[in-house]
Design a protein around this motif. Sequence first.
Motif, short mmCIF file in Angstrom:
data_model
loop_
_atom_site.label_atom_id
_atom_site.label_comp_id
_atom_site.label_asym_id
_atom_site.label_seq_id
_atom_site.Cartn_x
_atom_site.Cartn_y
_atom_site.Cartn_z
N ALA A 247 0.85 -1.19 0.00
CA ALA A 247 0.00 0.00 0.00
C ALA A 247 0.89 1.24 0.00
CB ALA A 247 -0.90 -0.01 1.22
N VAL A 248 0.53 2.22 -0.81
CA VAL A 248 1.34 3.44 -0.91
C VAL A 248 1.00 4.37 0.24
CG1 VAL A 248 1.86 5.46 -2.31
CG2 VAL A 248 1.49 3.25 -3.41
N ASP A 249 2.02 4.80 0.96
CA ASP A 249 1.83 5.77 2.04
C ASP A 249 1.46 7.11 1.42
OD1 ASP A 249 2.41 7.79 4.09
OD2 ASP A 249 3.30 6.13 5.21
N PRO A 250 0.40 7.76 1.88
CA PRO A 250 -0.01 9.04 1.28
C PRO A 250 1.06 10.12 1.36
CG PRO A 250 -1.18 8.62 3.35
CD PRO A 250 -0.49 7.35 2.98
N GLU A 251 1.98 10.01 2.31
CA GLU A 251 3.03 11.02 2.44
C GLU A 251 3.97 11.03 1.24
OE1 GLU A 251 5.14 11.14 6.16
OE2 GLU A 251 3.38 10.53 7.30
N ALA A 252 3.97 9.93 0.47
CA ALA A 252 4.83 9.86 -0.70
C ALA A 252 4.47 10.94 -1.72
CB ALA A 252 4.73 8.48 -1.34
N PHE A 253 3.21 11.36 -1.75
CA PHE A 253 2.75 12.34 -2.73
C PHE A 253 2.55 13.73 -2.11
CE2 PHE A 253 1.24 8.22 -4.31
CZ PHE A 253 1.81 8.24 -5.59
N MET A 254 2.92 13.90 -0.85
CA MET A 254 2.70 15.19 -0.18
C MET A 254 3.91 16.10 -0.30
SD MET A 254 0.89 13.99 3.39
CE MET A 254 -0.64 13.04 3.40
N TYR B 241 5.53 3.54 -7.57
CA TYR B 241 4.89 2.28 -7.95
C TYR B 241 5.91 1.14 -7.96
CZ TYR B 241 3.05 -1.43 -10.88
OH TYR B 241 2.69 -2.65 -11.37
N LEU B 242 7.05 1.36 -8.62
CA LEU B 242 8.06 0.32 -8.73
C LEU B 242 8.59 -0.10 -7.37
CD1 LEU B 242 10.13 1.45 -11.83
CD2 LEU B 242 8.70 -0.58 -11.64
N CYS B 243 8.91 0.88 -6.53
CA CYS B 243 9.49 0.58 -5.22
C CYS B 243 8.43 0.08 -4.24
CB CYS B 243 10.21 1.80 -4.66
SG CYS B 243 11.67 2.26 -5.63
N GLY B 244 7.18 0.03 -4.70
CA GLY B 244 6.11 -0.57 -3.89
C GLY B 244 5.96 -2.05 -4.15
N GLN B 245 6.67 -2.57 -5.18
CA GLN B 245 6.66 -4.00 -5.46
C GLN B 245 7.51 -4.72 -4.42
OE1 GLN B 245 4.63 -4.95 -8.02
NE2 GLN B 245 4.25 -2.76 -8.31
N ASN C 207 14.06 2.16 7.05
CA ASN C 207 12.77 1.60 7.44
C ASN C 207 12.04 1.20 6.16
OD1 ASN C 207 10.19 1.03 8.31
ND2 ASN C 207 10.02 2.80 9.67
N MET C 208 12.00 -0.09 5.87
CA MET C 208 11.42 -0.56 4.61
C MET C 208 9.95 -0.20 4.47
SD MET C 208 13.80 -1.82 2.81
CE MET C 208 12.79 -2.60 1.55
N SER C 209 9.25 -0.03 5.58
CA SER C 209 7.83 0.32 5.51
C SER C 209 7.63 1.76 5.01
CB SER C 209 7.17 0.15 6.88
OG SER C 209 7.66 1.12 7.80
N ARG C 210 8.71 2.55 5.00
CA ARG C 210 8.63 3.94 4.56
C ARG C 210 9.27 4.13 3.18
NH1 ARG C 210 5.36 7.28 7.16
NH2 ARG C 210 6.79 9.03 6.98
#
Length: 362
Positions: free
Chosen positions: A40-47, A258-262, A285-288
Motif C-alpha cells: 500500500a502506498v503511504d499518502p506522504e509519498a505524494f505530499m 509504484y516500482l518501489c512498492g513492489q 525503514n522498509m515500511s517507509r
Amino acid sequence: MSEIFSREWIVSHRTEMWLLILVAYLLQRNVNSGHMPTKAVDPEAFMNISEIIRHQGYPYEEYEVATEDGYILSLNRIPQGLVQLKKTGSRPVVLLQHGLLGDASNWISNLPNNSLGFILADAGYDVWLGNSRGNTWSRKHKTLTTDQDEFWAFSYDEMARFDLPAVINFILQKTSQEKIYYVGYSQGTTMGFIAFSAMPELAQKIKMYFALAPIATIKYAKSPGAKLLLLPHMMIKGLFGRKEFLHQNRILRQLLIYLCGQVIIDQICSNIMLLMGGFNSNNINMSRMNVYVGHTLAGTSVQNILHWSQAVNSGELRAFDWGSETKNLEKSNQFMVVTRRSLLGLKKEEEEEEEEEEWEWQ
C-alpha cells in the motif's frame, strides 16, 4: 511531432528517457511473470513538506526567502511540537539543512519518534527546514526560469554564499532571536564550513553548529556516487546536459513510487539508496520506502555535480573553477560585494541596538 523527437528535446530529456526504458522493461517482466504483490502506498509519498508536517498533526508554516542573487527559496517551519512544555518564553531556534539531492523532507520522512525535525519540535525547539536552490521546492527566481542555462549556473558555492545568509537572516528577523542552532547534513555541512569561515559576521549568529556526516574533502570517498564524479567533465555534461541533475518530475515520481512498492523491487530501491549514502540496512525503514523514493532525488544543478567532481580531483575545498581567471575573479568580486553588504547590515544593527540602549539609559 517532429519537434518532440528533435535532437534538442532528446538531449534535454535523456534522463527521463532512460528511466522510462527501465520502467517499461520492469513492467514487461512483471506482466510476463505474473503480478507481484504490491505494498500500500503511504499518502506522504505524494505530499509536499507542509502537508507531511500537517499529516503528522504538527503546526506548520511555509515561507519564501529571496537571496541576494535573485533565487527564491522555500523555507518550512515547525513552530512547536505536540508535547506541551511547561517552559514559557521564546523557544530556541534551530535550522536543519539537507544534503546533496535532498530536500527538507529528509528531516521528517520517518515516523515522528524517529525524525529529527519532529523530535526537536517536541523537545521545545522552533524548527526551520531549509531547501537549497534548484531542488524540488526551490525552483524560482526573480528574473530567470528553469528553462534558462543561467538559472542552473550555481553550485554549493552559491548555496553557502547566498542561500545560507539569506535564510539565517530571515529566521532571525522572523523570530526576533539573536542566534540560532545550525544542523547540517553532508552538503549542508559544506555550506556551513564555507559560509561561517568566509563570513565571520554570519558565524556570530550561530549559537552552535552540528555537522552530521561532515564533508570538507571527498578525495577518498568509495561510494558509487563518488566514482561517477571521477568522469571527465565533458562526459558528465554529455550524460546529463548543462542544466538540472536528477530532478523528479510528477510522472517520474509516480513511476518510482509504484516500482518501489513492489515486494521484490523495494529491496533493489533500498540497496540503491544505501549505496548512495552508506550501506547499512539497519538504517532504513522498509515500511517507509514509498515516502523515501517519493522525495529522494530532489535535484540540483549539473554545475553543482561538476563542483563536487572538482573537489574529488583536487582533494581540497575550493571555490568553483569557472574555467578562466577572468570569470573566477568576477565571481570572487561578486562574493566580496555581498559580504560587504552583509557586514554593513550587521554594523547597522549593532548601531541601532546601541542607540536603543542609550535612549533607555537616558
